[in-house]
Design a protein around this motif. Structure first.
Motif, PDB file in Angstrom:
ATOM      1  N   VAL A  16       1.078  -1.261   0.129  1.00 37.79           N
ATOM      2  CA  VAL A  16       0.215   0.393   0.047  1.00 37.79           C
ATOM      3  C   VAL A  16       1.340   0.916  -0.075  1.00 37.79           C
ATOM      4  O   VAL A  16       2.102   1.276   0.127  1.00 37.79           O
ATOM      5  N   ASP A  17       0.332   2.311   0.316  1.00 34.29           N
ATOM      6  CA  ASP A  17       1.185   3.736  -0.058  1.00 34.29           C
ATOM      7  C   ASP A  17       1.516   4.120   1.233  1.00 34.29           C
ATOM      8  O   ASP A  17       0.932   3.585   2.191  1.00 34.29           O
ATOM      9  N   THR A  18       2.019   5.246   2.145  1.00 33.16           N
ATOM     10  CA  THR A  18       1.990   6.183   3.304  1.00 33.16           C
ATOM     11  C   THR A  18       1.464   6.518   3.948  1.00 33.16           C
ATOM     12  O   THR A  18       1.153   6.127   4.703  1.00 33.16           O
ATOM     13  N   SER A  19       0.549   6.892   2.898  1.00 33.98           N
ATOM     14  CA  SER A  19      -1.252   7.349   3.714  1.00 33.98           C
ATOM     15  C   SER A  19      -1.718   6.430   4.117  1.00 33.98           C
ATOM     16  O   SER A  19      -2.359   6.342   5.114  1.00 33.98           O
ATOM     17  N   THR A  20      -1.656   5.487   3.329  1.00 34.43           N
ATOM     18  CA  THR A  20      -2.880   4.408   4.486  1.00 34.43           C
ATOM     19  C   THR A  20      -2.504   3.677   5.018  1.00 34.43           C
ATOM     20  O   THR A  20      -3.196   3.580   6.335  1.00 34.43           O
ATOM     21  N   ILE A  21      -0.760   3.601   5.676  1.00 35.50           N
ATOM     22  CA  ILE A  21      -0.892   3.117   6.773  1.00 35.50           C
ATOM     23  C   ILE A  21      -0.816   4.126   7.851  1.00 35.50           C
ATOM     24  O   ILE A  21      -1.680   3.893   8.383  1.00 35.50           O
ATOM     25  N   HIS A  22      -0.822   5.654   7.617  1.00 35.60           N
ATOM     26  CA  HIS A  22      -0.712   6.416   8.714  1.00 35.60           C
ATOM     27  C   HIS A  22      -2.303   7.004   8.595  1.00 35.60           C
ATOM     28  O   HIS A  22      -2.700   6.675  10.134  1.00 35.60           O
ATOM     29  N   ASN A  23      -3.056   5.919   7.690  1.00 34.21           N
ATOM     30  CA  ASN A  23      -4.467   6.352   7.655  1.00 34.21           C
ATOM     31  C   ASN A  23      -4.739   5.210   8.747  1.00 34.21           C
ATOM     32  O   ASN A  23      -6.154   5.404   9.849  1.00 34.21           O
ATOM     33  N   TRP A  24      -4.190   4.256   9.009  1.00 34.76           N
ATOM     34  CA  TRP A  24      -4.465   3.119   9.215  1.00 34.76           C
ATOM     35  C   TRP A  24      -3.410   2.700  10.891  1.00 34.76           C
ATOM     36  O   TRP A  24      -4.807   2.989  12.100  1.00 34.76           O
ATOM     37  N   GLU A  25      -2.700   3.627  10.860  1.00 32.04           N
ATOM     38  CA  GLU A  25      -2.502   3.953  12.557  1.00 32.04           C
ATOM     39  C   GLU A  25      -3.467   5.130  13.265  1.00 32.04           C
ATOM     40  O   GLU A  25      -3.272   4.865  14.029  1.00 32.04           O
ATOM     41  N   LYS A  26      -3.864   5.706  12.606  1.00 30.71           N
ATOM     42  CA  LYS A  26      -4.417   7.200  13.393  1.00 30.71           C
ATOM     43  C   LYS A  26      -6.183   6.569  12.930  1.00 30.71           C
ATOM     44  O   LYS A  26      -6.743   7.427  13.926  1.00 30.71           O
TER      45      LYS A  26
END
Length: 106
Positions: A16-26
């Protein structure tokens, strides 16, 4: 679990892209079904709760395989609403589908 990885590294491993990881973490978004198997592989363990009933087992195994209800239904040759009702517990599959599910969800 702290692997000291950058979001970019985790994103690459999961696909996935980095923004996806960010959104999952938040907790802004939840992972799509198609990524569940990759996440389990990345973590090295399955964070999903242990299912007890048939409906819970069906849903959990479907998620572990990264299949939507529609995709599982297509594999079994049934309508997606059938999978929905099996997971809801309002209907039970007939024996032929129980055998198919057993083979598919191993």
């Amino acid at each position: 679990m702290d692997l000291q990885l950058l979001q970019k590294e985790v994103a690459e491993k999961i696909g996935v892209d980095t923004s996806t990881i960010h959104n999952w973490e938040k907790q802004h978004t939840q992972p799509e079904i198609r990524f569940v198997a990759r996440i389990i592989e990345f973590l090295g363990y399955d964070p999903l709760p242990q299912p007890e009933s048939f409906p819970e087992k069906l849903k959990t195994h479907r998620l572990r395989l990264g299949l939507s209800q529609r995709k599982l239904a297509a594999k079994l040759g049934v309508d997606p609403s059938t999978i929905y009702h099996w997971e809801l517990g309002s209907h039970k599959p007939v024996e032929v589908f129980c055998r198919l599910l057993e083979r598919l969800l191993k």
